[in-house]
Motif scaffolding. Structure first.
Motif, PDB file in Angstrom:
ATOM      1  N   UNK A  61       0.837  -1.194   0.000  1.00  0.00           N
ATOM      2  CA  UNK A  61       0.000   0.000   0.000  1.00  0.00           C
ATOM      3  C   UNK A  61       0.870   1.241   0.000  1.00  0.00           C
ATOM      4  N   UNK A  62       0.242   2.345  -0.394  1.00  0.00           N
ATOM      5  CA  UNK A  62       0.899   3.658  -0.352  1.00  0.00           C
ATOM      6  C   UNK A  62      -0.040   4.630   0.337  1.00  0.00           C
ATOM      7  N   UNK A  63       0.542   5.421   1.245  1.00  0.00           N
ATOM      8  CA  UNK A  63      -0.228   6.441   1.942  1.00  0.00           C
ATOM      9  C   UNK A  63       0.250   7.802   1.457  1.00  0.00           C
ATOM     10  N   UNK A  64      -0.643   8.575   0.862  1.00  0.00           N
ATOM     11  CA  UNK A  64      -0.322   9.909   0.367  1.00  0.00           C
ATOM     12  C   UNK A  64      -1.081  10.935   1.201  1.00  0.00           C
ATOM     13  N   UNK A  65      -0.338  11.871   1.794  1.00  0.00           N
ATOM     14  CA  UNK A  65      -0.961  12.911   2.617  1.00  0.00           C
ATOM     15  C   UNK A  65      -0.557  14.286   2.089  1.00  0.00           C
ATOM     16  N   UNK A  92      -2.232  -2.566 -10.120  1.00  0.00           N
ATOM     17  CA  UNK A  92      -2.540  -1.997 -11.437  1.00  0.00           C
ATOM     18  C   UNK A  92      -2.301  -0.498 -11.495  1.00  0.00           C
ATOM     19  N   UNK A  93      -1.223  -0.052 -10.839  1.00  0.00           N
ATOM     20  CA  UNK A  93      -0.769   1.336 -10.941  1.00  0.00           C
ATOM     21  C   UNK A  93      -1.879   2.352 -10.694  1.00  0.00           C
ATOM     22  N   UNK A  94      -2.420   2.409  -9.469  1.00  0.00           N
ATOM     23  CA  UNK A  94      -3.530   3.328  -9.180  1.00  0.00           C
ATOM     24  C   UNK A  94      -3.057   4.775  -9.089  1.00  0.00           C
ATOM     25  N   UNK A  95      -3.959   5.737  -9.246  1.00  0.00           N
ATOM     26  CA  UNK A  95      -3.603   7.146  -8.997  1.00  0.00           C
ATOM     27  C   UNK A  95      -3.313   7.348  -7.518  1.00  0.00           C
ATOM     28  N   UNK A  96      -2.775   8.509  -7.183  1.00  0.00           N
ATOM     29  CA  UNK A  96      -2.375   8.764  -5.795  1.00  0.00           C
ATOM     30  C   UNK A  96      -3.548   8.612  -4.839  1.00  0.00           C
ATOM     31  N   UNK A  97      -4.662   9.257  -5.137  1.00  0.00           N
ATOM     32  CA  UNK A  97      -5.848   9.157  -4.284  1.00  0.00           C
ATOM     33  C   UNK A  97      -7.095   9.052  -5.150  1.00  0.00           C
ATOM     34  N   UNK A  98      -7.461   7.850  -5.549  1.00  0.00           N
ATOM     35  CA  UNK A  98      -8.665   7.691  -6.366  1.00  0.00           C
ATOM     36  C   UNK A  98      -9.934   7.913  -5.543  1.00  0.00           C
ATOM     37  N   UNK A  99     -11.046   7.971  -6.223  1.00  0.00           N
ATOM     38  CA  UNK A  99     -12.343   8.183  -5.576  1.00  0.00           C
ATOM     39  C   UNK A  99     -12.711   6.936  -4.772  1.00  0.00           C
ATOM     40  N   UNK A 105      -9.668  -0.125  -4.494  1.00  0.00           N
ATOM     41  CA  UNK A 105      -8.283  -0.166  -4.005  1.00  0.00           C
ATOM     42  C   UNK A 105      -8.043   0.818  -2.856  1.00  0.00           C
ATOM     43  N   UNK A 106      -8.960   1.730  -2.647  1.00  0.00           N
ATOM     44  CA  UNK A 106      -8.821   2.687  -1.549  1.00  0.00           C
ATOM     45  C   UNK A 106      -9.103   1.974  -0.227  1.00  0.00           C
ATOM     46  N   UNK A 107      -8.122   1.997   0.685  1.00  0.00           N
ATOM     47  CA  UNK A 107      -8.273   1.377   2.006  1.00  0.00           C
ATOM     48  C   UNK A 107      -8.942   2.356   2.958  1.00  0.00           C
ATOM     49  N   UNK A 108      -8.397   3.533   3.062  1.00  0.00           N
ATOM     50  CA  UNK A 108      -8.986   4.599   3.879  1.00  0.00           C
ATOM     51  C   UNK A 108      -8.788   5.939   3.180  1.00  0.00           C
TER      52      UNK A 108
END
Length: 319
Positions: A61-65, A92-99, A105-108
């Motif tokens: 996972x990646x966390x972007x703040x 599958x190479x998601x955007x930084x913060x998808x909807x 794929x968004x966890x939180x």
């Protein structure tokens, strides 16, 4: 001409001493103020599992703040920050913060708005005054986004949004990170009956809140002069009943750490320039100019008696 140059030196020397005094007594303190143009992105990487990650085994996972100041809502003494963060499964190479409504794929995905004292870096008591009643967090205290300028080797109150209270950031040791001396702090928070998320009404603080076990641990490396984070690692576990909602472990990326270190070094240089080099340089230059000016003015004066004395001497010789 010598006297004119001397007076110019005296004037410039006095100005240099005044500038040194202002920089020494006011400049550095004024510089140690959180700016109103903050716009940063912080990235952590690691693994997560649980119902929110939709996997029983750890997945990457990646966390972007993002943290952005709101100048219009801020004042000379208080800065308002808008923070948005999301944890996303790296598939599958998601955007930084998808909807989060359309992307599994968004966890939180979280957002918070808070007001911070620009000098002490502590959140202010009357949050609603700056961020509005609908966005204010009741009872918010301690540190939230950064440590204070001139951070000390002692413990600090540190806000935990899940618990809705402050916990203790415990000083551990001095540690060098990317050539920067940092203070290491440990922040541990836990509860057997924490509000983990909103229920069906999607509002926190109601009877159908999802409650359970919460545990979070952070290791933060703080550059003490600026109070900025250089490195950070964190673990978080949330369990509701028999269901593990999330079990995550993340840390700053190497690029984030390197960027933080370079930014801290540059900011330290700016503070030293304003608080040390300008006062010292101004003092030395001012004294040199004053002494030189005084010497030029005094050496440009004629001896007592001036031209009359010289004329009297010639008269006596002629006689």
């Amino acid at each position: 001409m010598r006297k004119v140059i001397g007076y110019v030196f005296l004037l410039v020397g006095a100005f240099a001493l005044a500038a040194a005094a202002v920089a020494g007594f006011w400049g550095k303190g004024a510089a140690k103020t959180v700016p109103l143009n903050v716009d940063t992105t912080t990235i952590l990487e690691g693994t997560a599992s649980g119902a929110l990650a939709k996997s029983e085994s750890p997945v990457p996972v990646k966390y972007v703040r993002t943290t952005e100041a709101a100048p219009k809502e801020s004042t000379d003494s208080v800065v308002v920050f808008i923070e948005a963060g999301c944890i996303v499964v790296q598939e599958d190479n998601p955007p930084a913060c998808p909807d989060p409504e359309t992307d599994d794929r968004v966890v939180t995905a979280t957002e918070r708005v808070y007001a911070m004292d620009r000098k002490t870096s502590e959140v202010v008591k009357d949050q609603a005054k700056y961020v509005g009643e609908d966005r204010a967090v009741d009872g918010m205290v301690g540190l939230a986004g950064k440590f204070p300028f001139d951070t000390q080797r002692h413990n600090y109150e540190y806000w935990d949004g899940t618990l809705g209270t402050s916990v203790i950031a415990t000083y551990i040791d001095d540690v060098e990170v990317e050539g920067v001396t940092t203070y290491q702090y440990e922040v541990n928070a836990s509860s057997d009956d924490a509000v983990l998320s909103a229920g069906e009404d999607e509002e926190i603080g109601t009877d159908d809140d999802v409650r359970g076990t919460y545990e979070a641990n952070q290791t933060i490396y703080v550059e003490p002069t600026t109070g900025s984070y250089i490195d950070q690692s964190a673990t978080q576990t949330m369990v509701a009943g028999e269901t593990t909602l999330i079990d995550a472990e993340m840390s700053y990326t190497d690029k984030t750490v390197a960027t933080n270190a370079e930014d801290a070094k540059a900011n330290i240089d700016k503070l030293n320039l304003i608080g040390t080099w300008i006062p010292v340089g101004g003092l030395v230059a001012g004294l040199v100019l004053l002494l030189a000016g005084l010497w030029l003015v005094l050496s440009g004066r004629k001896p007592n008696g001036g031209s009359h004395a010289a004329a009297d001497d010639r008269t006596l010789v002629d006689a």
